[in-house]
Design an enzyme around this catalytic site. Structure first.
Site, PDB file in Angstrom:
ATOM      1  N   GLY A 117      41.379 -18.213  39.564  1.00 42.77           N
ATOM      2  CA  GLY A 117      40.261 -17.346  39.229  1.00 42.77           C
ATOM      3  C   GLY A 117      39.221 -17.419  40.328  1.00 42.77           C
ATOM      4  CG  MET A 146      38.755 -23.201  45.957  1.00 44.46           C
ATOM      5  SD  MET A 146      39.198 -24.595  44.869  1.00 44.46           S
ATOM      6  CE  MET A 146      38.310 -25.918  45.711  1.00 44.46           C
ATOM      7  CD  GLU A 147      36.112 -26.563  42.941  1.00 45.20           C
ATOM      8  OE1 GLU A 147      36.695 -25.558  42.458  1.00 45.20           O
ATOM      9  OE2 GLU A 147      36.528 -27.722  42.797  1.00 45.20           O
ATOM     10  CG  HIS A 204      34.089 -23.473  36.250  1.00 45.53           C
ATOM     11  ND1 HIS A 204      34.627 -24.152  35.180  1.00 45.53           N
ATOM     12  CD2 HIS A 204      34.791 -23.886  37.335  1.00 45.53           C
ATOM     13  CE1 HIS A 204      35.607 -24.942  35.611  1.00 45.53           C
ATOM     14  NE2 HIS A 204      35.731 -24.788  36.913  1.00 45.53           N
ATOM     15  CD  GLU A 205      34.740 -21.818  40.558  1.00 40.98           C
ATOM     16  OE1 GLU A 205      34.821 -22.800  41.314  1.00 40.98           O
ATOM     17  OE2 GLU A 205      35.573 -21.589  39.659  1.00 40.98           O
TER      18      GLU A 205
HETATM   19 ZN   LIG Z   1      36.805 -25.820  38.316  1.00 38.47          ZN
END
Ligand SMILES: [Zn+2]
Ligand SMILES: *[C@@H]1O[C@H](CO)[C@@H](O)[C@H](O)[C@H]1NC(C)=O
Ligand SMILES: *[C@@H]1O[C@H](CO)[C@@H](O)[C@H](O)[C@H]1NC(C)=O
Ligand SMILES: *[C@@H]1O[C@H](CO)[C@@H](O)[C@H](O)[C@H]1NC(C)=O
Length: 973
Positions: A360, A362-363, A396-397
């Site tokens: 979905g 990537m941080e 979230h990221e």
């Molecule tokens: Zn994560």
């Protein structure tokens, strides 16, 4: 990811209803996960993956191999060290060398060398310190071809005599020194190399899109996590091997380059080539690096200190699709800075949506990369759940910029410290920008129920994983346990320690370990200390770390039995037992270091009490005194990670209360009671009439939470009974149950966020069970679009309308949607069409669609397995699909086996309804015939055999009881 199914988010939202995940795409090692939009697209029998849905880890990474398998040819002296002895034989890096600083200079060539063959080349140097005298430099490297490898001592500048080779089984470059490297000295390893710029979604890879001028544009982007930085340049590619990085990227106009840090110079090299140099990074792990070369546009915003840009395809940015992410990013960042009391650590934050992305998002530190559906939002044509998906993934990221990036797990076995945290904190961040969305309530019907479903199986695992070494071991950890169960345990802790101690512990932990690594031991120690020094923490556990270890070092969770000693007694005895969904599974297998006993923070409330009580329950039984004739509820408000069962009388009292005044009971508990009752019945701990009776209050309770919970639980019944005589009374009962809700919400879009979600549940359920007015309405709306050419269907209802119109229509409806699908450029809308095409009930259309799916001029290869999965969840299409897949297995295996295809996802979805001996025999036959051609599906076939056996037994045990109860209900309607 080997044979494991993972997920991510092509259009997912964590609220299923709107969007349900199908299982991930995996093949050989390539995993592309996929999520499918399913508006609660419940067609009777077409129903749902509800409840069986895996979680959508929003940033689950991919493990990739070059899809073509073509690698730049290997140089003459690059032979493998001979055999599995020597320091290269261990898959973990030796601890002899510690990296300090890298300079990486990469030139991705966006013009092909030959048809579909692209390359990049570059140089890299790494300075390191020697901790232990050694003759070998062992460093990760995968699919890179070296033309030069040189070692110099830094102090003297002297080149050291050496030779090099690669050891491919462990993805190592091995440099053998003529004389040993000296302890305490620093050296530089410099390399010149080349690699393929493949479209394989891993390491430095290429992606492409068609721009508004209908030109095909190729871009370069990266996905390093967990083990693909080594595919871009040689590096000590373990999370604890942190260092600083100077990155340089080459590009030609009109392309430009992005990386983790701001750029400091762009110089003209020769001809068209330019090179951008980025500022030195902080000390960080290699898996968090990101490089992009593209021609995108951006919109921007800022916090008081930090610039925040959203990048996307020019057409998307011009259309305003980056605006929502632009607006919420600074608010979320500042909320986290206050919540953690630690400043955002970098000078900028970029977020970019690329056309091809496996997870979905990537941080990557300072440069977060998303798939389009997780970052871009078009308010004109995307739904409320598409919008929530963006807010949740962004939150979230951004949470990872602290949890994961500033502090990282010492090794991947503690991945939950990243993913559990981010999966919990994403609710807090989203709530900060969208306080009316009731994110804290939504947690219960998304992450809590999702985690408990998976963790109720004997195939689960402890949160802190065991025996994690190889890339495929590591990839397998990006699962529901790390994400959702991790989030559940952290939420439970937050609730019993309170916000003050929770935040204090986190702040001290972040400050102490910043730029370093951690394990759960440090986290628990810091929370334990915070609890001890924070006034007002009521009833903390004795021995914080030991108590919490019972939740993370053993799999599963307990059911707390709360039973009166007799029907008239006021004494209630509390006991705990491991909960397993399969009634025949052995409760003590596999063995656990804690013998399946947990330190349970047990909250309960009895009727007439206004606040709940917390006590700690372990292996000693506890007896409580309760008022006579009054109900009591355990795990009140559903913060605990356990189920609660009661004596029949208490279930009756609860049911009566729900029917006569459900508002008295907290809405999260109403959802939890339903889920507990159904799962306890499935595990044979409760008679099925109890959960069924418990659904009756839904005629008057219109809240999203209890309905969502019930629809999820009933989805299992629908899958088992879709072709049994019980299905008739079941659908009549469901239509009756949903009637008041359907009339209340109507077809007019609007209301609160969760009312919009709930309307999809109402219409999806009514149409799905064949409510004639509902089906007519869906068909009319769709045909209005078809005949006028203008789509006035409200975005929230599109999936439901499309799916039901196609299910109840013929080739005209289907062909119209197919044309739209082929030409749609908005990713969310395209996914809705794709899902809806699989709703058809017409045999020849199903068959033709199956042929289209395997033709990659129609359907992108990475989407094929998700369509098969959708078709397998369609009661009308599943036999044809399963037959087709078996018949075409050789073709599918050969063509898709090296690409983006989830064999395990297909096997899971296509066997999820299996509940007869005949189906079991078919499955066994399939295994015999294709045993050597299952790819990543091997474990899934075994699991499918096991669950088919369980389902057969379930039907023997429960079908008649359910049929009788439903028939009685229906006859009195
Ligand atoms: Zn994560
Ligand atoms: C890539 O290779 C070309 C041709 O050998 C060379 O001129 C260029 O400097 C290389 N690029 C990098 C980043 O090393
Ligand atoms: C140094 O190497 C020796 C021999 O390989 C090993 O026994 C020792 O544990 C190593 N020490 C460190 C600090 O890695
Ligand atoms: C090696 O590098 C470290 C870190 O930069 C430095 O502190 C140390 O003095 C260096 N050692 C030598 C022998 O130059």
């Amino acid at each position: 990811m080997g044979g494991f199914d993972s997920i991510d988010g092509r259009n997912s939202s964590s609220t299923k209803g709107k969007v349900v995940l199908s299982k991930g795409a995996v093949v050989a090692y390539v995993i592309v996960t996929i999520i499918i939009i399913v508006t609660v697209g419940l067609l009777a029998g077409l129903l749902p993956k509800r409840g069986e849905i895996d979680c959508p880890p929003v940033d689950k990474p991919v493990e990739t191999t070059a899809s073509s398998g073509v690698i730049v040819s290997t140089g003459a002296d690059q032979t493998s060290p001979s055999g599995p002895t020597g320091p290269w034989a261990d898959v973990r890096l030796p601890k002899d060398l510690v990296p300090l600083h890298y300079v990486v200079d990469l030139q991705p060539n966006l013009e092909p060398v030959s048809t579909d063959y692209y390359v990049f080349n570059g140089t890299s140097s790494v300075d390191f310190t020697v901790k232990n005298a050694t003759s070998y430099i062992i460093i990760h490297s995968n699919k890179l071809n070296y033309s030069e490898v040189i070692v110099k001592e830094i102090e003297t500048g002297m080149e050291q005599s050496s030779s090099f080779s690669t050891y491919e089984p462990n993805q190592f470059l091995v440099v053998e020194m003529s004389t040993k490297l000296v302890v305490g000295k620093n050296y530089t390893l410099s390399t010149v190399f080349m690699g393929e710029l493949a479209d394989d979604l891993g390491g430095l890879y290429r992606s492409s899109y068609t721009n508004e001028a209908k030109e095909s544009i190729v871009i370069a982007t990266t996905q390093m996590q967990p083990t693909d930085a080594r595919k871009a340049f040689p590096c000590f590619d373990e999370p604890a091997m942190k260092a600083t990085f100077d990155i340089k990227l080459w590009h030609k106009d009109p392309y430009f380059a992005l990386s983790n840090m701001p750029n400091i110079t762009t110089e003209v090299i020769d001809g068209d080539w330019k090179r951008t140099t980025f500022d030195t990074t902080p000390i960080m792990s290699s898996y968090l690096l990101a490089f992009v070369v593209c021609d995108f546009d951006y919109v921007q915003n800022a916090t008081s200190k930090v610039q925040a840009r959203i990048y996307g395809r020019p057409e998307q940015i011009a259309n305003g699709n980056g605006d929502y992410a632009r607006d919420i990013t600074p608010v979320i960042l500042e909320h986290f800075e206050t919540f953690f009391n630690v400043a955002y650590p970098l000078p900028k934050t970029d977020q970019i949506a690329v056309p091809d992305f496996a997870a979905g998002a990537m941080e990557n530190w300072g440069l977060v990369i998303y798939r389009e559906t997780a970052l871009l939002y078009d308010s004109m044509i995307n739904s409320a759940s598409n919008k929530q998906r963006v807010a949740v993934v962004v939150a979230h990221e951004l949470a990872h910029q602290w949890f994961g990036n500033l502090i990282s797990p010492a090794w991947w076995d503690e991945l939950w410290l990243n993913e559990g945290f981010a999966s919990y904190v994403e609710y807090i961040g989203t709530n900060a920008v969208e306080p009316t969305w009731r994110m804290n309530d939504q947690f219960v019907v998304s992450d809590l129920h999702r985690a408990m479903n998976v963790d109720g199986l004997t195939s689960s695992r402890p949160i802190v994983a065991e025996n994690v070494e190889t890339p495929s071991d590591i990839n397998a950890l990006f699962d529901t346990i790390s994400y959702s169960k991790g989030a559940c345990i952290i939420r439970m802790i937050n609730h019993f320690v309170g916000d003050d101690a929770f935040k204090l512990g986190l702040m001290n932990y972040l400050n102490e370990f910043e730029y370093g690594t951690v394990t759960h031991k440090e986290l628990f120690q810091y929370w334990g200390n915070a609890v001890a020094t924070t006034p007002g923490v009521e009833n903390p556990p004795v021995g914080f770390s030991n108590a919490m270890n019972t939740w993370i070092l053993q799999m599963g969770y307990p059911v707390v039995n709360m039973k009166r000693e007799s029907t008239t007694s006021t004494n209630v005895k509390l006991t705990q037992e491991r909960f397993l969904l399969d009634p025949n599974a052995k409760l003590d297998e596999p063995t656990s270091p804690y013998s399946y006993v947990w330190d349970v923070p047990f909250w309960y409330l009895s009727e007439d009490e206004t606040s709940k009580t917390l006590l700690w329950l372990n292996d000693a039984d506890v007896t409580l005194t309760v008022p006579a004739g009054k109900y009591f509820i355990g795990n009140y408000e559903a913060f605990g990670y356990y189920r609660v069962n009661y004596d029949d009388k208490n279930w009756q009292l609860i049911t009566d209360k729900l029917n006569g005044g459900f508002e008295a009971i907290d809405v999260k508990s109403r959802a939890q009671l339903i889920d507990d009752a159904f799962q306890l019945a499935r595990a044979k701990r409760l008679d099925y009439t109890i959960p069924l009776r418990l659904t009756e209050f839904l005629r008057s309770d219109f809240d999203y939470l209890p309905w969502e919970s019930a629809l999820d639980a009933i989805a299992y019944l629908v899958r088992m009974l879709g072709r049994s005589k019980a299905y008739g009374p079941l659908s009549t009962y469901m239509l009756d149950l949903v009637g008041p809700l359907y009339n209340n919400l109507t077809w007019i879009d609007g209301g609160s966020h969760l009312e919009q979600y709930q309307r999809i549940n109402a219409i999806g359920t009514a149409c799905g069970y064949g409510h004639p007015g509902c089906v007519q309405n869906a068909t009319d709306k769709f045909n209005e679009w078809r005949t006028t050419g203008s789509n006035s269907i409200t975005p929230n209802l599109r999936t439901t309308v499309y799916c039901n119109a196609i299910a109840n229509g013929g080739s005209e409806e289907w062909d119209f949607a197919w044309e739209k699908y082929k030409n749609e450029s908005n990713s969310q809308e395209k996914a809705k069409l794709e899902y809806s095409l699989a709703c058809t009930r017409t045999p020849w259309i199903i068959r033709r669609f199956l042929d289209y799916v395997l033709d990659d001029t129609y359907v992108r290869r990475q989407d094929a397995s998700s369509i098969f999965q959708d078709l397998c969840y369609n009661e009308y299409a599943r036999d044809m699909t399963w037959d087709f897949i078996r018949q075409e297995w050789d073709f599918i295996y050969n063509v898709y086996g090296t690409g983006f295809f989830s064999f395990s996802g297909i096997i899971n979805s296509c066997t999820s309804h299996f509940s007869t001996d005949f189906e079991l025999q078919q499955l066994l036959g399939f295994k015999d015939t294709n045993g050597d051609k299952l790819g990543s599906g091997v474990a899934s076939v075994e699991q499918a055999i096991e669950s088919t056996n369980t389902n057969i037994q379930w039907r023997k045990d429960n079908e008649e009881v359910i049929f009788t109860w439903l028939s009685d209900q229906v006859s009195s309607l």
